[in-house]
Structure formats: structure tokens, C-alpha cells
Design a protein around this motif. Structure first.
Motif, short mmCIF file in Angstrom:
data_model
loop_
_atom_site.label_atom_id
_atom_site.label_comp_id
_atom_site.label_asym_id
_atom_site.label_seq_id
_atom_site.Cartn_x
_atom_site.Cartn_y
_atom_site.Cartn_z
N GLY A 91 0.82 -1.21 0.00
CA GLY A 91 0.00 0.00 0.00
C GLY A 91 0.85 1.25 0.00
N VAL A 92 0.25 2.36 -0.40
CA VAL A 92 0.97 3.63 -0.46
C VAL A 92 0.32 4.60 0.52
CG1 VAL A 92 1.51 5.63 -1.89
CG2 VAL A 92 1.71 3.32 -2.83
N TYR A 93 1.14 5.20 1.35
CA TYR A 93 0.63 6.18 2.29
C TYR A 93 0.83 7.56 1.70
CZ TYR A 93 0.32 9.04 6.50
OH TYR A 93 -0.02 10.01 7.42
N ARG A 94 -0.25 8.27 1.48
CA ARG A 94 -0.23 9.64 0.92
C ARG A 94 0.32 9.71 -0.50
NH1 ARG A 94 0.93 12.98 6.30
NH2 ARG A 94 3.11 12.63 5.76
N ASP A 95 1.63 9.49 -0.69
CA ASP A 95 2.15 9.47 -2.06
C ASP A 95 3.25 8.42 -2.15
OD1 ASP A 95 4.56 10.57 -1.07
OD2 ASP A 95 3.70 12.57 -1.17
N ILE A 152 -4.52 4.77 9.97
CA ILE A 152 -3.57 4.95 8.87
C ILE A 152 -4.29 4.63 7.56
CG2 ILE A 152 -1.40 4.18 7.85
CD1 ILE A 152 -0.47 3.36 10.63
N PRO A 153 -4.48 5.63 6.71
CA PRO A 153 -5.11 5.37 5.42
C PRO A 153 -4.06 4.93 4.39
CG PRO A 153 -4.84 7.72 5.73
CD PRO A 153 -4.21 7.06 6.92
N LEU A 154 -4.34 3.88 3.68
CA LEU A 154 -3.42 3.42 2.64
C LEU A 154 -4.18 3.25 1.33
CD1 LEU A 154 -1.31 0.61 4.40
CD2 LEU A 154 -0.65 2.98 3.99
N LYS A 155 -3.48 3.56 0.26
CA LYS A 155 -4.05 3.31 -1.07
C LYS A 155 -3.50 1.97 -1.53
CE LYS A 155 -5.03 6.94 -3.58
NZ LYS A 155 -6.50 6.76 -3.65
N GLY A 156 -4.38 1.04 -1.80
CA GLY A 156 -3.93 -0.29 -2.19
C GLY A 156 -3.39 -0.31 -3.61
N THR A 157 -2.36 -1.10 -3.85
CA THR A 157 -1.86 -1.28 -5.22
C THR A 157 -2.13 -2.72 -5.66
OG1 THR A 157 0.32 -1.78 -4.33
CG2 THR A 157 -0.07 0.47 -5.03
N ASP A 162 -9.27 1.83 -1.27
CA ASP A 162 -8.77 2.62 -0.14
C ASP A 162 -8.95 1.82 1.13
OD1 ASP A 162 -8.02 4.85 -1.60
OD2 ASP A 162 -10.10 5.54 -1.71
N TRP A 163 -7.92 1.81 1.94
CA TRP A 163 -7.93 1.01 3.16
C TRP A 163 -7.67 1.91 4.35
CZ3 TRP A 163 -8.36 -4.46 2.79
CH2 TRP A 163 -8.29 -4.97 1.50
#
Ligand SMILES: Nc1ncnc2c1ncn2[C@@H]1O[C@H](COP(=O)(O)OP(=O)(O)OP(=O)(O)O)[C@@H](O)[C@H]1O
Ligand SMILES: [Mg+2]
Lengths: 389, 228
Positions: A91-95, A152-157, A162-163
Motif C-alpha cells: 500500500g501507499v501512504y499519501r504518495d 492509517i489510510p493506505l491506497k492499495g496497489t 482505499d484502506w
């Protein structure tokens, strides 16, 4: 007065020249220490691997998953005392810069097999009972200022969408080499979402972690595991955690090798800088060496004087280099960890690194002294006394 | 009865330098015998080989042929390291240009040869002080060479040469760089060392006035010596 007095006075003759040489050596030592610290931080990851753990992954690639059903078959193999598994969450946090390793794990067995992740019993319980919970390492928590209860918000790859994960605990490493940058989330919660949206890839794991009773059987057991799954849908490749980690950094490992070479080259630079200063200093005093020999000084006395001068300059450079390293490493660590994420988890200067740098410099100094020494000893006393200087 | 013993003996000494393919003869069949306790002055034109003679006696240079015995040792046959030890014991050398170490004080310069001995620190300090007092510089112990006059520097040089109580004092134009007054002081000092302490002294000089202080004068010209 002793010969040491004369050595000190001799070093003191050309203050500017010696100061520049000392600064040069100090700078080289600083660079040497930064390089060695980087290299050692790199190896720390490999060294942190437990000798009694094996990693089993897909024979073809780490990116191909293994069936969950292997778990019970692995557990049944003699000599294996524990099995857990993990998936790379990615996952990616913010950028994209906000990268840190996230593993989707089976909470209970994973913590059981990784006792070096030290956790408060209450936090452990909270993590086990919350499917949206996560654990983070102390360094990671410090980096982002996260505390227990934060989301903690993460963008899944790999796992789209959104997680959000709630920090249920912050672990500390039992060893200085333990990686404190991990984020552990729950495999069951990510697998559940997969079942809904990507059922073909559900119920698979990235790799298995096996605990073995006796680390000396690691080789035999690895083969036994791989034999078990030979000719099945997903063949495996099993190796020690250490070998796995080393392989993981293999590509960058060649950069590490280059850095090591660079550290050796730096000693060559010290040699030249110091030899240059010494050759000048010794040649300017040709007549004085001749006078000393007229007084009855032997070759070994001249050797002591010239080598002593080299060692004194090198020691001054070493001390200054060490003094510069300690504040510089903090600056360097900040620079490296912001640019490379938390890839180097262990940018600490070990005393042994400082000793190594100083020792290499002192040995180099002895080599540098050889050139002017040979010139001084070969010189003809009678001729040198004739020259008015 | 007085037994006169030669402390320096040069027999059939030949010395030449090779420069390129040219051989420059300096001494040919040179003979010299210096009895113990003599004060000898060597005179001769520039290039006649005076410095070469002193260097050979001190074992700083080797003859092409012939033997040189000094203080019971065959100098021309010694190995480098033995020669250094022998020199420390038997030879005191006074240079025309003083050759003091500029970063050391007068006392430290004088102490230098004693560093090679096994004397204790306090014993060394005592001898250094005695040597500097003997040359009249008991009040200049902690002066650096640049803080001394030429005459004073040369006297420090003499103190350094005698502090180890060597058998022989060799002096290569010790007054060559000094004015008449300073030269007189240095020569008076050398004569005292000879008369009162019985030192054997071999001195090279250009100056007949200076040579007068010696007992014996040897004139050399192209290696041919003739005593007066
Ligand atoms: N290393 C050398 N190579 C070639 N020739 C040399 C060397 N050393 C001395 N000579 C020559 O040997 C000769 C004798 O030199 P030496 O220094 O002994 O003379 P000197 O009598 O002391 O002269 P001066 O009175 O000028 O000091 C000179 O012609 C000199 O050029
Ligand atoms: Mg001369």
C-alpha cells in the motif's frame, strides 16, 4: 626530551601544511565511516534474520502466490515446529514517497514465530481481536508520529481500493538489528475483500515462514519441503531467512560491493596525501638527518622519527575524522531516510567502524612513511652535509 | 714515562669520487698519525680534500683504498649500524654551519646525542647543563637557535659535540662563519678542551690565525700532507 619530543616539534614546523593534511585525512575518514556505516546498515538486515527460520516461496517468483492449503502439509513435516505466512500488501501512504513495508499476516502464528517483535500484552490482545487493526514498528511510528488508536489510510496497489487501519500496537525490536519499520496488518481482513472482488486469487499467500527445531538441519529440511511440493501446481523454493534476505537485496548488493571497494580506495587517497606531505617534510630536512647520523643516530632511529611523524599526523586526522563523523552521521541519516524511505533502518555508527577507520589510516601511515624513509636512509651523509641548507 | 699512542691512523688512503665516467682523485696515498691528546689543524686550499679527511675519520665516507684506524677500530671495515654506535661513543663533530636543529632549544640540541645512551633523564640534564656551562652558555639553556648569535650557536654546537665525552673532536672550519671576536672565543674554548680535558682535536681551517691555536698544523694539497 625524548625522540617523541622531536617528532612533535617536527610535525609542528609547517603548521599550515600539516593542518591541511590533517583536514584531508579527517575528511577521508569521515567518508570512510559513512560508507562503512551504510554497508553495515545494509548487512544488519541480513544479519537480523533468525537462523531457525526458513522461507518457502513459489519456485518461479516471489510474485506468484502459494495456496493456503500448503500450511497443513508444511506443519506435518518432521522438524518443522511452526508455520506462518505473509503477503506483501504494497500500500501507499499519501504518495509514492511514503513507502514502508506492509505485510498481511496471520496474526497469532506470525507473532508466535517472530518473538523479536516485542509487544505489550494488551496491545497484542487488541490486535488479535480487531480485524481492522494493525501493528507498527517503533521507528515507523516515530517517523510519522503515529500513536496507538491512530488511523492509517493506505491506497492499495496489489489490493485495490482505499484502506484504513487502526494502530493497535507499536512493537519494539528485541535486537538492535530488528527492523522497526514494518506495518503488520491482518491477512484475514484483506483476504475477505479479495474473496468478494477477486475470488481467483483469494486464499493464497506470498510466502510461508517455517520455524525449525534445529538450525543445523536447515539444508535438509529445505530440500524435504521442496520435494514435498515437487510436481504439484505450485512448486516451492525454500531457503533460510538469511539467504532469503540476502537474495532480496542481491541487486543492490552489488552497489554495496562497490561501496566496499570505494572504502578501500579511500585508504589509497590517504596514502598519497600523507606520502606527499612526508616526502616534502623529510626532504626539506635532508641536512638534519645527516647531522643526526653524524651524532650516531642509527637507521632505526630515523625510521622511528619518520614513522612517528607519519603516525602522529594520521592520528590527528583520525581523531578529527571521528569527531566529525558523529554529528555528520545524524545529518546523513536524516538525508538518507527522507530520500530512500526507511530502507536503511540502522544508520548507527558502531565503535568498531571508528576503530576500523582509524586503524586502516594508521597502517596506511606506516606505508606512507616508507617512501621518504627509504630516501632518507639511502642518502649519503657526507654529501648531504656539504650542501648548505 | 709517557706512552704516545696514535688515536687516529690513516695508512695509504686513497679517495676519489666518480662523477659520470670521470674519476676525480682527492686523496692519493695519504698518511696521517695523530697521537692521543693532540690538537691538530689541517690547512690547505679549497678542494684539497680537508673535509674529505674528516669525513673518512668519522666513518661518514669510505676510502677507495687503504686503512683508517680510529680509537682502536678499523673504521673502513665497519658496517653501517656498528659505525653509528661507534661514532656516538668516540666522535664529536663540530660543523662550520653549526647545524643545530632549529625546533629544539640549546639544551635539547645538546641532549640529542645522549638520547642514544642509557643515561637517566636527570643524569642527562646534569650533563647538558655542565656542557653548556663549560662553553659559557649556562644562561641560554632554553633559547632556540634563532635566538642565539652565530658565535653562541657554534658554542652550542661544541657543547653538543663534547657532551657525550667522545674520544676525538672533529671540527670542520668551526670559525668559518664567525667574526674575529666570536672566532677567538670559540678557539679559546677548543684550546681549553684540549689543555684541560686532554681532548684529541682535529680541526680544518683556512685561517692561519685560527690554526695558531693548534699544536700542530698539517698542510694538505691534493692529498699530499706535510706537517709543520
Ligand atoms: N660527492 C662528490 N662527488 C664528486 N666530487 C666530490 C664529492 N665530494 C667532494 N668532491 C670533490 O672532492 C674534492 C675535495 O673536497 P673537500 O670538500 O674535501 O675539499 P675541502 O678541502 O674541504 O675544500 P673547502 O676548503 O672548499 O671546504 C673537491 O674537488 C670536491 O669537488
Ligand atoms: Mg671543506
Amino acid at each position: 626530551m625524548t625522540l617523541v619530543t622531536l617528532i612533535i616539534r617536527n610535525v609542528h614546523r609547517q603548521v599550515l601544511r600539516v593542518t591541511l593534511t590533517v583536514l584531508g585525512i579527517a575528511t577521508i575518514i569521515l567518508a570512510f565511516n559513512l560508507i562503512i556505516t551504510t554497508v553495515r546498515a545494509w548487512y544488519a538486515g541480513v544479519e537480523a534474520a533468525a537462523p531457525n527460520r526458513l522461507i518457502t516461496r513459489h519456485a518461479a517468483s516471489l510474485s506468484i502466490h502459494l495456496p493456503l492449503s500448503y500450511r497443513d502439509r508444511l506443519a506435518a513435516i518432521d522438524g518443522i515446529t511452526g508455520v506462518t505466512f505473509a503477503n506483501w500488501f504494497g500500500g501507499v501512504y499519501r504518495d509514492a514517497k511514503g513507502f514502508f513495508p506492509q505485510f498481511a499476516v496471520d496474526p497469532e502464528s506470525f507473532l508466535d514465530l517472530h518473538p523479536e517483535l516485542m509487544l505489550d500484552p494488551d496491545e497484542r490482545r487488541d490486535f488479535l481481536s480487531d480485524r481492522r487493526g494493525c501493528l507498527i514498528g517503533r521507528r515507523l511510528a516515530d517517523l510519522y508520529g503515529w500513536r496507538v488508536g491512530d488511523v492509517i489510510p493506505l491506497k492499495g496497489t496489489l489490493y485495490p481500493g482505499d484502506w484504513e487501519f487502526i494502530v493497535r500496537g507499536i512493537y519494539r525490536g528485541a535486537e538492535p538489528s530488528t527492523d522497526e519499520n514494518w506495518m503488520l496488518i491482518r491477512w484475514d481482513s484483506v483476504n475477505e475483500r479479495r474473496r468478494q472482488f477477486d475470488p481467483d486469487r483469494a486464499d493464497t499467500v506470498g510466502w510461508y515462514v517455517l520455524r525449525i527445531a534445529d538450525s543445523s538441519t536447515a539444508g535438509a529440511l529445505s530440500r524435504a519441503v521442496d520435494d514435498t511440493f515437487a510436481n504439484s501446481v505450485a512448486e516451492t523454493r525454500t531457503e533460510t531467512e538469511q539467504a532469503f534476505q540476502a537474495g532480496f537485496v542481491a541487486m543492490s548488493g552489488s552497489i554495496v560491493r562497490a561501496l566496499e571497494l570505494l572504502a578501500v580506495v579511500l585508504n589509497g587517497v590517504t596514502l598519497l596525501v600523507l606520502a606527499n606531505t612526508l616526502v616534502m617534510a623529510v626532504r626539506e630536512r635532508t641536512r638534519e638527518w645527516a647531522v643526526l647520523r653524524t651524532l650516531g643516530f642509527e637507521r632505526r632511529h630515523l625510521a622511528a622519527l619518520i614513522t612517528g611523524e607519519a603516525l602522529l599526523i594520521a592520528a590527528l586526522g583520525s581523531i578529527m575524522g571521528i569527531a566529525m563523523t558523529i554529528p555528520a552521521i545524524d545529518l546523513y541519516a536524516t538525508l538518507v531516510s527522507t530520500k530512500l524511505g526507511n530502507f536503511f533502518q540502522q544508520l548507527v555508527v558502531y565503535p568498531s567502524t571508528l576503530v576500523l577507520g582509524a586503524l586502516a589510516t594508521l597502517i596506511t601511515a606506516c606505508c606512507a612513511a616508507v617512501i621518504p624513509l627509504v630516501t632518507a636512509l639511502r642518502s649519503n651523509v657526507a654529501d648531504d652535509l656539504r650542501h648548505i641548507g | 714515562m709517557v706512552i704516545i699512542q696514535s688515536v687516529i691512523e690513516c695508512c695509504h688512503v686513497t679517495k676519489s669520487y666518480v662523477r659520470g665516467d670521470q674519476e676525480i682523485p682527492v686523496l692519493r696515498n695519504f698518511n696521517l698519525s695523530v697521537p692521543n691528546g693532540q690538537f691538530l689543524a689541517i690547512m690547505g686550499p679549497s678542494g684539497s680534500g680537508k673535509t674529505t679527511i674528516l669525513n673518512l675519520i668519522a666513518g661518514l665516507d669510505r676510502p677507495v683504498d687503504g686503512t683508517i684506524r680510529v680509537a682502536g677500530t678499523e673504521v673502513s671495515r665497519q658496517r653501517e649500524t656498528e659505525l653509528a654506535r661507534w661514532r656516538a661513543r668516540h666522535i664529536g663533530f663540530v660543523f662550520q654551519f653549526y647545524n643545530l636543529i632549529p625546533v629544539l632549544t640549546a639544551a635539547e640540541n645538546v641532549e640529542l646525542p645522549l638520547l642514544l645512551s642509557s643515561l637517566s633523564k636527570s643524569e642527562r640534564a646534569k650533563r647538558v647543563r655542565a656542557a653548556l656551562e663549560l662553553v659559557g652558555l649556562g644562561d641560554r639553556l632554553h633559547h632556540y637557535p634563532r635566538q642565539l648569535s652565530g658565535g653562541q650557536e657554534q658554542r652550542v654546537g661544541i657543547a653538543r659535540a663534547i657532551v657525550g665525552d667522545p674520544t676525538i673532536l672533529l671540527a670542520d672550519e668551526p670559525t668559518g662563519n664567525l667574526d674575529r671576536e666570536a672566532a677567538e672565543a670559540v678557539m679559546t674554548l677548543l684550546r681549553r678542551l684540549h689543555r684541560e680535558l686532554g681532548k684529541t682535536i682535529v680541526m680544518v681551517t683556512h685561517d692561519p690565525f685560527v690554526a695558531d691555536y693548534a699544536e700542530t698544523v698539517l698542510h694538505v694539497d691534493k692529498g699530499k700532507g706535510s706537517s709543520r
